[in-house]
Design a protein around this motif. Structure first.
Motif, mmCIF file in Angstrom:
data_model
loop_
_atom_site.group_PDB
_atom_site.id
_atom_site.type_symbol
_atom_site.label_atom_id
_atom_site.label_comp_id
_atom_site.label_asym_id
_atom_site.label_seq_id
_atom_site.Cartn_x
_atom_site.Cartn_y
_atom_site.Cartn_z
ATOM 1 N N ASP A 34 0.820 -1.216 0.000
ATOM 2 C CA ASP A 34 0.000 0.000 0.000
ATOM 3 C C ASP A 34 0.855 1.269 0.000
ATOM 4 O O ASP A 34 0.398 2.325 0.415
ATOM 5 N N HIS A 35 2.077 1.159 -0.476
ATOM 6 C CA HIS A 35 2.926 2.354 -0.576
ATOM 7 C C HIS A 35 2.339 3.275 -1.629
ATOM 8 O O HIS A 35 1.904 2.831 -2.703
ATOM 9 N N CYS A 36 2.330 4.575 -1.350
ATOM 10 C CA CYS A 36 1.696 5.544 -2.238
ATOM 11 C C CYS A 36 2.380 5.658 -3.600
ATOM 12 O O CYS A 36 1.772 6.169 -4.553
ATOM 13 N N SER A 37 3.619 5.219 -3.706
ATOM 14 C CA SER A 37 4.339 5.310 -4.979
ATOM 15 C C SER A 37 4.423 3.974 -5.714
ATOM 16 O O SER A 37 5.109 3.882 -6.734
ATOM 17 N N ALA A 76 12.798 0.243 -9.975
ATOM 18 C CA ALA A 76 12.403 -0.439 -11.206
ATOM 19 C C ALA A 76 11.057 0.023 -11.720
ATOM 20 O O ALA A 76 10.886 0.232 -12.927
ATOM 21 N N ALA A 77 10.072 0.200 -10.801
ATOM 22 C CA ALA A 77 8.711 0.337 -11.303
ATOM 23 C C ALA A 77 7.779 1.194 -10.456
ATOM 24 O O ALA A 77 6.562 0.988 -10.490
ATOM 25 N N ALA A 78 8.291 2.167 -9.688
ATOM 26 C CA ALA A 78 7.391 3.077 -8.988
ATOM 27 C C ALA A 78 6.487 3.762 -10.011
ATOM 28 O O ALA A 78 6.930 4.142 -11.100
ATOM 29 N N VAL A 79 5.208 3.917 -9.670
ATOM 30 C CA VAL A 79 4.230 4.405 -10.640
ATOM 31 C C VAL A 79 4.387 5.901 -10.895
ATOM 32 O O VAL A 79 4.880 6.652 -10.054
#
Length: 453
Positions: free
Chosen positions: A162-165, A197-200
């Protein structure tokens, strides 16, 4: 691979009577063995047939710990004084130590107050998004592909779901730290790797190299950052079964393993791309990659091994090196997400590896492959378009997203020659310099007009 006697207990089943194990005396001795006398080992059947292997393990007083979907061997906890019986059992071809793997003990991220949200649980209070210097250096901020449709397995300490990023597509826990469905990160390392690698791309906190890739939390290291090869193999096994194209491993062990090698070769043969951090065992300090300080599985030929650079493109002092290094990537003072919905700066080849993982996802996306398959084409593209930055280590370049994707963003089956690449990079540098000069002149003229007024 040639392993020591401690690492590999090789035995060819010569047959014991009718296949029953040991003597009455040895079986009696096993009854008095304690948990501290138990060895955790891989057990390989003869001719790849599991058959009654589980019964064989039980007959020596052992317990089967893990079975796999794609591999014909098991992991067992066996009394140490019954290993000879197991080795000599009919149907057992080999027994191998289940050695340890993990992240460096001194991995020490620094929380960034400037990125600390007033309310960590409220995403609306998180800071504005910023890309790390590493993302800018390798050009992922200048390309259109974002990893859409590509699956990345982060084999690590889990990921904060549930990390915001971050967005976590799913995963599995293979450690004793919780049930299989609990792949939460209570350490921080896996969440940091996943962010690189893949933070939104949601305008919050940080952004990853492949922000729209499907990121999977494959927990193979416990809450202390430690694990075993058997759990790493389980993570690779899960990725194969679930068609996760890219397998990223920011971890390493001190010893080689024939069993882990078998898992790697199987995954590679199925079309998966495997990447690993080279290790943080250091180097001679002369920029050379001639020393041999890499950890395993980075040294395996079917794994893309990534060493780390500092912001000035020099080889990081902590980075392991060796003939098996494939690529360089930024690894020092990298800002990314960490557990507890926070952000931190950390260094290591663990940080370099996910940069290459993200770029691989971008290249994979443009290959338009549906599932595993183009691993070798992607690997070749990454290698042949890398930017040479170390004269003393010129066989290993810095991963370059812009060059890897080409002008039209497609996988180049015949990557440009080194001369063409050098010319393009020189042109890019000249363009950047002219743009900077134009901005500087504009700023000076505006200042001058202000003075005249």
């Amino acid at each position: 691979m040639t392993l020591s006697r401690r690492q590999l207990l090789q035995g060819v089943g010569a047959g014991v009577g009718t296949g029953l194990l040991g003597t009455t005396a040895s079986r009696s001795a096993s009854a008095s063995s304690t948990a501290s006398d138990t060895r955790r080992v891989f057990v390989h059947p003869r001719d790849g047939l599991l058959g009654n292997l589980l019964d064989v393990v039980e007959a020596v007083g052992g317990t089967t710990v893990l079975e796999y979907d794609n591999f014909d061997f098991v992991v067992a906890a066996v009394p140490e004084n019954r290993l000879d019986d197991l080795l000599s059992a009919t149907g057992v071809a080999a027994v191998e130590e289940d050695d340890e793997t993990g992240i460096p003990d001194d991995w020490n991220p620094s929380l960034l107050d400037v990125l600390l949200p007033p309310d960590r649980s409220d995403c609306s209070t998180h800071p504005d998004q910023r890309a790390s210097w590493g993302h800018e250096r390798i050009g992922v901020t200048d390309v259109e592909p974002d990893g859409t449709g590509v699956d990345i397995g982060i084999l690590d300490t889990g990921i904060q779901t549930d990390h915001c990023s971050l967005e976590v597509a799913g995963g599995r826990n293979f450690t004793a730290a919780g049930p299989p469905g609990d792949y939460e990160d209570r350490h921080g390392h896996g969440t940091h790797v996943a962010g690189i690698a893949a933070a939104v791309d949601n305008e919050l906190g940080v952004v990853g190299a492949a922000p729209n890739a499907n990121c999977y939390a494959v927990k193979v290291l416990d809450d202390e950052g430690r694990g075993r090869y058997s759990e790493l193999v389980a993570g690779i096994d899960w990725c194969i079964s679930n068609d996760v194209e890219i397998i990223s491993m920011s971890l390493g062990g001190e010893t080689e393993s024939d069993t882990l090698a078998e898992a790697i070769e199987t995954a590679h043969g199925e079309g998966h791309l495997l990447l690993s951090a080279a290790g943080n065992e250091g180097n001679p300090g002369d920029g050379s990659c001639d020393a041999a300080t890499m950890t395993y599985p980075a040294t395996h030929e079917n794994v893309v091994a990534v060493a780390a650079t500092d912001e000035d493109d020099s080889l990081a002092s902590y980075s392991s090196v060796g003939a098996a290094v494939d690529l360089l990537a930024p690894g020092t003072d990298i800002v990314s997400s960490v557990a507890d919905n926070e952000y931190a700066e950390a260094s290591g080849t663990s940080m370099a590896c996910p940069f290459v993982t993200g770029v691989a996802a971008l290249v994979w996306e443009r290959s338009e492959a549906d599932g595993p398959g183009p691993n070798e084409a992607v690997r070749q593209t990454l290698a042949e378009t890398a930017e040479p930055v170390l004269e003393t280590c010129d066989a290993h370049g810095l991963v370059d997203a812009r060059a890897a994707l080409g002008k039209d963003g497609a996988v180049d089956d015949e990557p440009a020659s080194a001369t063409d690449q050098d010319g393009e990079r020189a042109g890019n540098r000249l363009t950047a310099a002219l743009e900077w000069l134009a901005d500087a002149i504009t700023s000076f003229l505006e200042w001058l007009r202000g003075v005249v007024r």
